[in-house]
Design an enzyme around this catalytic site. Structure first.
Site, PDB file in Angstrom:
ATOM      1  N   MET A   1       0.838  -1.181   0.000  1.00  0.00           N
ATOM      2  CA  MET A   1       0.000   0.000   0.000  1.00  0.00           C
ATOM      3  C   MET A   1       0.882   1.243   0.000  1.00  0.00           C
ATOM      4  SD  MET A   1      -3.358  -1.053   2.192  1.00  0.00           S
ATOM      5  CE  MET A   1      -4.377  -2.403   1.573  1.00  0.00           C
ATOM      6  N   CYS A   2       1.098   1.907   1.123  1.00  0.00           N
ATOM      7  CA  CYS A   2       1.873   3.153   1.146  1.00  0.00           C
ATOM      8  C   CYS A   2       2.622   3.269   2.465  1.00  0.00           C
ATOM      9  CB  CYS A   2       0.957   4.378   0.995  1.00  0.00           C
ATOM     10  SG  CYS A   2      -0.135   4.335  -0.448  1.00  0.00           S
ATOM     11  N   ARG A   3       3.490   4.267   2.556  1.00  0.00           N
ATOM     12  CA  ARG A   3       4.191   4.623   3.790  1.00  0.00           C
ATOM     13  C   ARG A   3       4.126   6.142   3.910  1.00  0.00           C
ATOM     14  NH1 ARG A   3       4.826   0.411   6.992  1.00  0.00           N
ATOM     15  NH2 ARG A   3       2.675   0.511   6.208  1.00  0.00           N
ATOM     16  N   ASN A 114      -2.856   5.632   4.215  1.00  0.00           N
ATOM     17  CA  ASN A 114      -2.342   4.319   3.848  1.00  0.00           C
ATOM     18  C   ASN A 114      -3.461   3.324   4.087  1.00  0.00           C
ATOM     19  OD1 ASN A 114      -0.746   2.028   3.320  1.00  0.00           O
ATOM     20  ND2 ASN A 114      -0.232   1.830   5.497  1.00  0.00           N
TER      21      ASN A 114
END
Length: 278
Positions: A1-3, A114
């Site tokens: 996903m994301c940070r 996120n």
């Protein structure tokens, strides 16, 4: 996903928090330890407020990976701020385009996320119709993250951020379950008005993505009296991060499940987060 990371405190160069830590966000863009994906290369963004005004934050975003962006490297050596948001993206299905890169901005607000709305294609129309028509035209991208932001704005982000986010989550979960989605939402969210930072950790399944906050600086000075960088920042300096930026003992604390925190001058507090039924 994301940070992602959020920094609030003593004005610093962006380089100090984005590149210099051992496990910096730039390092995480290639070597994430706690994310769903090891590599987060589907765009990035940074946002900040000037020391003179918080009326509108500045944004710099790009669709390429953060680890080799020359403009970001150049910018980081010259931009100083008391409040930064930074985000590296791993798309969950929406297009890799500049308008889909976090942080998102509206007026004085910044927002980053996120996670994902599960089966977003099933609920996107229903959720879009809940956005205040006066705000809808300002949506630029196609992500679930930006739509969540505009739902929160619709539900009163200006007046009461925790309540607005709780109402947003309630709407997402109601819509998802109406479409047969068992666990509609996964999220960690950072949001700021330029003075305070709110951070949320929640998922419908109760197994949320990782989120950490830094220990009070005065406590860390006692634990690590020889750490020079701790003498350069104020006691109210704080970081919230998707994963720790280094291995300094005692520096990082996990945000509990279904919790939100508020960072403001002189204090930070944690509270239970409960979605408001739609």
């Amino acid at each position: 996903m994301c940070r992602w990371l959020a920094y609030s405190g003593t004005p610093l160069l962006l380089d100090t928090i984005l590149y210099k830590p051992t496990h910096s966000l730039i390092d995480q863009s290639l070597h994430s330890r706690l994310g769903v994906e090891t590599t987060n290369g589907d765009g990035f963004g940074v946002g900040w407020y000037s020391e003179e005004s918080i009326a509108t934050p500045a944004l710099f975003t790009d669709v390429g990976p953060a680890w080799n962006n020359r403009n970001l490297r150049e910018l980081a050596d010259h931009v100083r701020s008391p409040l930064f948001f930074a985000h590296i993206r791993a798309t969950t299905g929406t297009a890799v385009q500049q308008t889909n890169c976090h942080p998102f901005r509206h007026g004085r607000w910044m927002w980053m996320h996120n996670g994902a709305i599960a089966d977003y294609h099933l609920v996107r129309r229903d959720l879009s119709l809940l956005v205040d028509p006066a705000l809808y035209a300002d949506i630029e991208g196609t992500t679930d993250s930006e739509l969540m932001f505009y739902l929160a704005l619709t539900f009163g982000l200006d007046e009461n951020p925790p309540e607005a986010v709780a109402r947003m989550v309630g709407a997402v979960e109601r819509s998802g379950r109406d479409h047969g989605v068992e666990f509609p939402l996964q999220m960690t969210i950072g949001v700021t008005d330029g003075e305070r930072v709110w951070a949320f950790r929640y998922s419908s399944q109760g197994t949320s993505r990782s989120l950490f906050y830094s220990t009070r600086v005065d406590t860390l000075r006692k634990l690590h009296p020889d750490a020079a960088f701790l003498r350069e920042v104020s006691d109210d300096t704080r970081l919230v991060v998707s994963e720790p930026l280094g291995d300094l003992p005692g520096a990082w604390n996990e945000v509990p499940e279904s919790t939100y925190g508020v960072i403001q001058s002189g204090a930070e507090e944690l509270y239970p987060f409960v979605p408001e039924p739609a």
